[in-house]
Design a protein around this motif. Structure first.
Motif, PDB file in Angstrom:
ATOM      1  N   SER A 166       0.827  -1.211   0.000  1.00 53.16           N
ATOM      2  CA  SER A 166       0.000   0.000   0.000  1.00 53.16           C
ATOM      3  C   SER A 166       0.859   1.259   0.000  1.00 53.16           C
ATOM      4  N   GLU A 170       1.353   4.794  -2.371  1.00 56.19           N
ATOM      5  CA  GLU A 170       1.237   6.182  -1.893  1.00 56.19           C
ATOM      6  C   GLU A 170       2.564   6.928  -1.966  1.00 56.19           C
ATOM      7  N   ARG A 173       4.365   8.133  -5.473  1.00 59.17           N
ATOM      8  CA  ARG A 173       4.038   9.448  -6.072  1.00 59.17           C
ATOM      9  C   ARG A 173       5.022  10.525  -5.623  1.00 59.17           C
TER      10      ARG A 173
END
Ligand SMILES: NC(=O)c1ccc[n+]([C@@H]2O[C@H](COP(=O)([O-])OP(=O)(O)OC[C@H]3O[C@@H](n4cnc5c(N)ncnc54)[C@H](O)[C@@H]3O)[C@@H](O)[C@H]2O)c1
Length: 254
Positions: A166, A170, A173
């Motif tokens: 996960s 995130e 980016r």
């Protein structure tokens, strides 16, 4: 940048694998920050790595299960260095209990240290990474996330895999990679636990037989994998779980 050398943070840095990881980064020229709850262990580890490498090594007593303490520690690193190039989430506890004997408090503590801790470190580092766009996160999992084992420990380590995947999305980016290393057994105080010599010999024998390569993992096996994933050589690798198990991830539970 306030600081010319890469800054590496290792949680559980007073422990067997954490100290070995910190030492390798120091040998490579990093400034090291070791976080641990074991203040005496930190003192001796900091003294040993500083003496052997000549690099600045900082030890901070932090309970990674305390998000406020984690935020303060990472904030201090930001104030001091303005960068966080490598974060190794290595600290963990192992509540080895059968289902009937699982204590709720120890279950919660396992999750707070092993799973929420790495999240809290990454969350606290977001302002740094948003500004610098440079960083590698390596979460230390365990081969047992696949085979099973003590539930509290294994559930937390399986959670580390989900967290890693996960956060790779995130943090990607921002230009930050996030991977996990899942080792098999290394002989450390963590694995020795309260076992008698005979129990430990049997335990070692069982674990050795799991690997097609016929031996246990060493600290250096783990450190080499962490070093790679925390380096520019792994710049296009993220969201991965690197098993450092000599193939034991293919075997059934011992
Ligand atoms: N040794 C193995 O066989 C093995 C195998 C697979 C995975 N691992 C993983 O490797 C990592 C390191 O294991 P190790 O063998 O070096 O263990 P270790 O017990 O030697 O080190 C763990 C360190 O974490 C610290 N710690 C515990 N709770 C903390 C907290 N709340 N806040 C800050 N620090 C805390 C301890 O004080 C200790 O110094 C762990 O994540 C473990 O799950 C170890």
């Amino acid at each position: 940048m306030k600081h010319n050398h890469p800054v590496a943070v290792v949680t559980g840095g007073a422990g067997a694998l954490g100290a070995a990881i910190g030492r390798r980064f120091a040998e490579n020229g990093d400034t090291i920050v070791l976080l641990d709850i074991d203040s005496e262990g930190l003192d001796s580890t900091v003294a040993a790595i500083t003496a052997d490498t000549g690099r600045p090594v900082i030890g901070r007593v932090v309970d990674i299960a305390d998000p406020t303490a984690v935020a303060a520690a990472v904030g201090a690193i930001d104030d001091e260095f303005g960068r966080l190039d490598r974060l190794v989430n290595n600290a963990a506890v192992n509540h080895r209990a059968a289902l009937s004997d699982i204590e709720d408090e120890l279950w919660d503590r396992s999750m707070a240290v092993n799973l929420r801790g790495p999240m809290a470190l990454c969350r606290a580092a977001l302002p740094i990474w948003t500004r610098t766009g440079v960083g590698h996160v390596v979460n230390i999992g365990s081969r047992t996330w696949q085979s099973g084992g003590p539930s509290a420990y294994v559930a937390s380590k399986a959670g580390v895999v989900g967290l890693t995947r996960s956060l790779a999305l995130e943090l990607g980016r921002l230009g930050i990679t996030c991977n996990a290393v899942a080792p098999s057994m290394v002989v450390t105080p963590f694995t020795r636990g309260e076992r008698t010599d005979t129990e430990f010999d049997r335990f070692v024998e069982r674990h050795t037989s799991l690997s097609p390569l016929g031996r246990l993992a060493t600290a250096d096996d783990v450190v080499d994998a962490v070093e790679f994933l925390a380096s520019a050589k792994a710049r296009f690798v993220t969201g991965e779980v690197l098993h450092v198990c000599g193939g034991a991830q293919l075997a059934a539970a011992p």
